[in-house]
Design a protein around this motif. Structure first.
Motif, PDB file in Angstrom:
ATOM      1  N   MET A   1       0.840  -1.193   0.000  1.00 42.90           N
ATOM      2  CA  MET A   1       0.000   0.000   0.000  1.00 42.90           C
ATOM      3  C   MET A   1       0.877   1.245   0.000  1.00 42.90           C
ATOM      4  O   MET A   1       1.833   1.349   0.772  1.00 42.90           O
ATOM      5  N   SER A   2       0.590   2.182  -0.899  1.00 45.99           N
ATOM      6  CA  SER A   2       1.346   3.419  -0.949  1.00 45.99           C
ATOM      7  C   SER A   2       0.988   4.295   0.244  1.00 45.99           C
ATOM      8  O   SER A   2      -0.144   4.300   0.713  1.00 45.99           O
ATOM      9  N   LYS A   3       1.967   5.059   0.698  1.00 40.90           N
ATOM     10  CA  LYS A   3       1.739   5.935   1.837  1.00 40.90           C
ATOM     11  C   LYS A   3       0.970   7.170   1.400  1.00 40.90           C
ATOM     12  O   LYS A   3       1.053   7.610   0.258  1.00 40.90           O
ATOM     13  N   LEU A   4       0.213   7.731   2.345  1.00 41.40           N
ATOM     14  CA  LEU A   4      -0.528   8.964   2.080  1.00 41.40           C
ATOM     15  C   LEU A   4       0.291  10.143   2.579  1.00 41.40           C
ATOM     16  O   LEU A   4       0.718  10.167   3.738  1.00 41.40           O
ATOM     17  N   ASN A   5       0.512  11.117   1.709  1.00 39.59           N
ATOM     18  CA  ASN A   5       1.361  12.257   2.026  1.00 39.59           C
ATOM     19  C   ASN A   5       0.515  13.513   2.222  1.00 39.59           C
ATOM     20  O   ASN A   5      -0.397  13.790   1.435  1.00 39.59           O
ATOM     21  N   VAL A   6       0.845  14.243   3.269  1.00 38.25           N
ATOM     22  CA  VAL A   6       0.151  15.487   3.597  1.00 38.25           C
ATOM     23  C   VAL A   6       1.181  16.608   3.678  1.00 38.25           C
ATOM     24  O   VAL A   6       2.274  16.424   4.242  1.00 38.25           O
ATOM     25  N   LEU A   7       0.829  17.762   3.140  1.00 40.52           N
ATOM     26  CA  LEU A   7       1.694  18.936   3.208  1.00 40.52           C
ATOM     27  C   LEU A   7       1.025  20.001   4.068  1.00 40.52           C
ATOM     28  O   LEU A   7      -0.122  20.386   3.817  1.00 40.52           O
ATOM     29  N   VAL A   8       1.749  20.492   5.072  1.00 44.30           N
ATOM     30  CA  VAL A   8       1.273  21.553   5.963  1.00 44.30           C
ATOM     31  C   VAL A   8       2.053  22.819   5.636  1.00 44.30           C
ATOM     32  O   VAL A   8       3.284  22.839   5.717  1.00 44.30           O
ATOM     33  N   VAL A   9       1.334  23.875   5.260  1.00 49.40           N
ATOM     34  CA  VAL A   9       1.966  25.127   4.866  1.00 49.40           C
ATOM     35  C   VAL A   9       1.503  26.230   5.810  1.00 49.40           C
ATOM     36  O   VAL A   9       0.316  26.554   5.873  1.00 49.40           O
ATOM     37  N   ASP A  10       2.460  26.802   6.539  1.00 52.35           N
ATOM     38  CA  ASP A  10       2.134  27.898   7.471  1.00 52.35           C
ATOM     39  C   ASP A  10       3.431  28.571   7.862  1.00 52.35           C
ATOM     40  O   ASP A  10       4.451  27.897   8.091  1.00 52.35           O
ATOM     41  N   ASP A  11       3.428  29.909   7.959  1.00 47.67           N
ATOM     42  CA  ASP A  11       4.646  30.625   8.338  1.00 47.67           C
ATOM     43  C   ASP A  11       4.877  30.611   9.845  1.00 47.67           C
ATOM     44  O   ASP A  11       5.952  31.003  10.305  1.00 47.67           O
ATOM     45  N   ALA A  12       3.902  30.158  10.637  1.00 45.39           N
ATOM     46  CA  ALA A  12       4.055  30.081  12.096  1.00 45.39           C
ATOM     47  C   ALA A  12       4.518  28.672  12.476  1.00 45.39           C
ATOM     48  O   ALA A  12       3.771  27.703  12.262  1.00 45.39           O
TER      49      ALA A  12
END
Length: 214
Positions: A1-12
């Motif tokens: 099973m391929s992994k699920l990737n999440v991107l978190v974008v925030d300057d803080a």
């Protein structure tokens, strides 16, 4: 099973840490990356595919709305959920985000329950939620009291069983108990018995003086 990737974008940084920690605790199967601004997010998005984006609105250099507009213009990223994480909740901003292709909104501040609900909703739309839940390994629930008991007893269940209270042995009937109405005799303290007086001991053919001790 391929992994699920999440991107978190925030300057803080503290917001990024808060979201990353919440995602990893709620969904152990997720791989979470981060970017401190829109430009860095563009670089990451150009190198790999992500299954979910959580992005702040107000950031230096490139706003979350600008990143969203660029993201939706890329053929490879169409259909990927993009959640705007922001304190901007007025109607004008919501309309702008919807027109740019936002998938959902999450207001600041937010709780872990709200984060979980938004992520589940977004992944369910793309069919990724079932894949994530199938690959997640549930963490055993532990309690402080149970862990402490296990450490003390080394995992032995028989040690933790309650011990039955011993049954008191019946007090033997004695002449002293009869004279005192059944009250127990006073405890022995290692001293000679007290003298109660003198009296004659009568024998068949004679009598003699006796010292009565009890």
């Amino acid at each position: 099973m391929s992994k699920l990737n999440v991107l978190v974008v925030d300057d803080a940084p503290f917001i990024r840490d808060l979201i990353k920690k919440g995602l990893r605790n709620l969904f152990p199967g997720l791989v979470v990356d981060e970017a401190a601004d829109g430009r860095r997010a563009q670089t990451l998005l150009g190198k790999q595919r992500f299954d979910l984006i959580l992005c702040d609105w107000e950031m230096p250099g490139m706003t979350g709305l600008e990143l969203l507009s660029w993201f939706r213009a890329q053929p490879d990223h169409k259909g990927v959920p993009f959640i705007m994480v922001t304190s901007r909740g007025d109607k004008e901003n919501v309309v702008q985000a919807i027109q740019a292709g936002v998938s959902d909104y999450m207001g600041k501040p937010f709780s872990n329950e709200q984060l979980a609900a938004k992520v589940k909703k977004a992944l369910q739309r793309t069919g990724k939620l079932a894949e994530l839940q199938a690959g997640a390994q549930p963490r055993p629930a532990t309690g402080f009291a149970n862990d402490s008991l296990g450490a003390l007893t080394a995992g032995r269940s028989d040690v933790a069983q309650p011990v039955a209270a011993p049954v008191a042995a019946p007090v033997a009937t004695s002449s002293a108990a009869l004279l005192t109405g059944g009250a127990p005799p006073p405890p022995a303290r290692g001293k000679p018995a007290a003298h109660f007086g003198q009296g004659p001991l009568r024998l068949p053919n004679a009598s003699m003086a006796c010292l009565i001790k009890a």
